[in-house]
Design a protein around this motif. Structure first.
Motif, PDB file in Angstrom:
ATOM      1  N   PRO A  31      53.297  61.413  84.216  1.00 38.67           N
ATOM      2  CA  PRO A  31      53.593  62.413  83.184  1.00 38.67           C
ATOM      3  C   PRO A  31      54.686  61.960  82.218  1.00 38.67           C
ATOM      4  O   PRO A  31      54.855  62.543  81.157  1.00 38.67           O
ATOM      5  CB  PRO A  31      54.044  63.633  83.980  1.00 38.67           C
ATOM      6  N   ASN A  32      55.429  60.932  82.624  1.00 39.70           N
ATOM      7  CA  ASN A  32      56.539  60.484  81.783  1.00 39.70           C
ATOM      8  C   ASN A  32      56.344  59.094  81.210  1.00 39.70           C
ATOM      9  O   ASN A  32      56.476  58.889  80.021  1.00 39.70           O
ATOM     10  CB  ASN A  32      57.845  60.510  82.590  1.00 39.70           C
ATOM     11  N   ALA A  33      56.046  58.118  82.055  1.00 44.94           N
ATOM     12  CA  ALA A  33      56.079  56.722  81.616  1.00 44.94           C
ATOM     13  C   ALA A  33      54.982  56.441  80.599  1.00 44.94           C
ATOM     14  O   ALA A  33      53.788  56.442  80.925  1.00 44.94           O
ATOM     15  CB  ALA A  33      55.942  55.796  82.812  1.00 44.94           C
ATOM     16  N   MET A  34      55.415  56.212  79.378  1.00 44.34           N
ATOM     17  CA  MET A  34      54.492  55.917  78.302  1.00 44.34           C
ATOM     18  C   MET A  34      55.278  55.310  77.149  1.00 44.34           C
ATOM     19  O   MET A  34      56.513  55.379  77.132  1.00 44.34           O
ATOM     20  CB  MET A  34      53.770  57.186  77.837  1.00 44.34           C
ATOM     21  N   THR A  52      60.789  56.503  79.910  1.00 44.03           N
ATOM     22  CA  THR A  52      60.830  55.983  81.270  1.00 44.03           C
ATOM     23  C   THR A  52      60.235  56.986  82.254  1.00 44.03           C
ATOM     24  O   THR A  52      59.997  58.155  81.911  1.00 44.03           O
ATOM     25  CB  THR A  52      62.266  55.678  81.694  1.00 44.03           C
ATOM     26  N   SER A  53      60.019  56.526  83.468  1.00 42.66           N
ATOM     27  CA  SER A  53      59.472  57.423  84.490  1.00 42.66           C
ATOM     28  C   SER A  53      60.422  58.585  84.759  1.00 42.66           C
ATOM     29  O   SER A  53      59.997  59.653  85.206  1.00 42.66           O
ATOM     30  CB  SER A  53      59.198  56.652  85.773  1.00 42.66           C
ATOM     31  N   GLY A  54      61.697  58.392  84.468  1.00 46.55           N
ATOM     32  CA  GLY A  54      62.661  59.458  84.630  1.00 46.55           C
ATOM     33  C   GLY A  54      62.774  60.379  83.434  1.00 46.55           C
ATOM     34  O   GLY A  54      63.561  61.338  83.455  1.00 46.55           O
ATOM     35  N   ARG A  97      50.325  53.312  78.612  1.00 44.57           N
ATOM     36  CA  ARG A  97      50.441  54.393  79.579  1.00 44.57           C
ATOM     37  C   ARG A  97      50.528  53.781  80.973  1.00 44.57           C
ATOM     38  O   ARG A  97      49.887  52.757  81.253  1.00 44.57           O
ATOM     39  CB  ARG A  97      49.226  55.325  79.511  1.00 44.57           C
ATOM     40  N   TRP A  98      51.321  54.407  81.829  1.00 42.71           N
ATOM     41  CA  TRP A  98      51.448  53.938  83.208  1.00 42.71           C
ATOM     42  C   TRP A  98      50.825  54.950  84.157  1.00 42.71           C
ATOM     43  O   TRP A  98      50.887  56.158  83.908  1.00 42.71           O
ATOM     44  CB  TRP A  98      52.919  53.775  83.569  1.00 42.71           C
ATOM     45  N   ILE A 104      50.124  49.389  84.230  1.00 46.59           N
ATOM     46  CA  ILE A 104      50.150  49.688  82.803  1.00 46.59           C
ATOM     47  C   ILE A 104      48.753  49.549  82.216  1.00 46.59           C
ATOM     48  O   ILE A 104      47.984  48.659  82.603  1.00 46.59           O
ATOM     49  CB  ILE A 104      51.147  48.771  82.065  1.00 46.59           C
ATOM     50  N   TYR A 105      48.451  50.433  81.301  1.00 50.40           N
ATOM     51  CA  TYR A 105      47.166  50.423  80.615  1.00 50.40           C
ATOM     52  C   TYR A 105      47.428  50.451  79.107  1.00 50.40           C
ATOM     53  O   TYR A 105      48.214  51.276  78.632  1.00 50.40           O
ATOM     54  CB  TYR A 105      46.317  51.629  81.025  1.00 50.40           C
TER      55      TYR A 105
END
Length: 116
Positions: A31-34, A52-54, A97-98, A104-105
């Motif tokens: 929902p976050n890492a992008m 970041t993922s955070g 996007r992760w 990673i994509y």
């Protein structure tokens, strides 16, 4: 099938604006890492903005105050709002996007050309 698809690129005059979109589907994405990256002609790919993922948002210095990232998690879509565009912003813009385990994509990229 995993799909990451950018859209919204085009030819814009200096000083203009564009909004890029990145729609993702096929798996459960973080929902976050992008992020958004770009590759100017003859140059390497560079980061434009990353979440970041955070949830921390990191902008490249060359876009601070001009570009803004936003997202609609319900639609699995992330946007890049670009203002005050200059010819130096000409590049192929890529969405990254992760997934939830760190893979990673990349999308196929969308061309942005700033020219009068």
């Amino acid at each position: 099938q995993v799909q990451v698809v950018e859209s919204g690129g085009g030819l814009v005059q200096p000083g203009g604006s564009l909004r890029l979109s990145c729609a993702a589907s096929g798996i459960i994405f973080s929902p976050n890492a992008m992020g958004w990256y770009r590759q100017p002609p003859g140059n390497q790919r560079e980061m434009v903005v990353h979440i970041t993922s955070g949830g921390r948002i990191i902008y490249a210095d060359f876009v601070k105050g001009r570009f803004t990232i936003s997202r609609d998690n319900a639609k699995n879509t992330v946007y890049l709002h670009m203002n005050s565009l200059t010819p130096e912003d000409t590049a192929v813009y890529y969405c990254a996007r992760w997934d939830t385990v760190g893979n990673i994509y990349w999308g196929q990229g969308t061309q942005v050309t700033i020219s009068s």
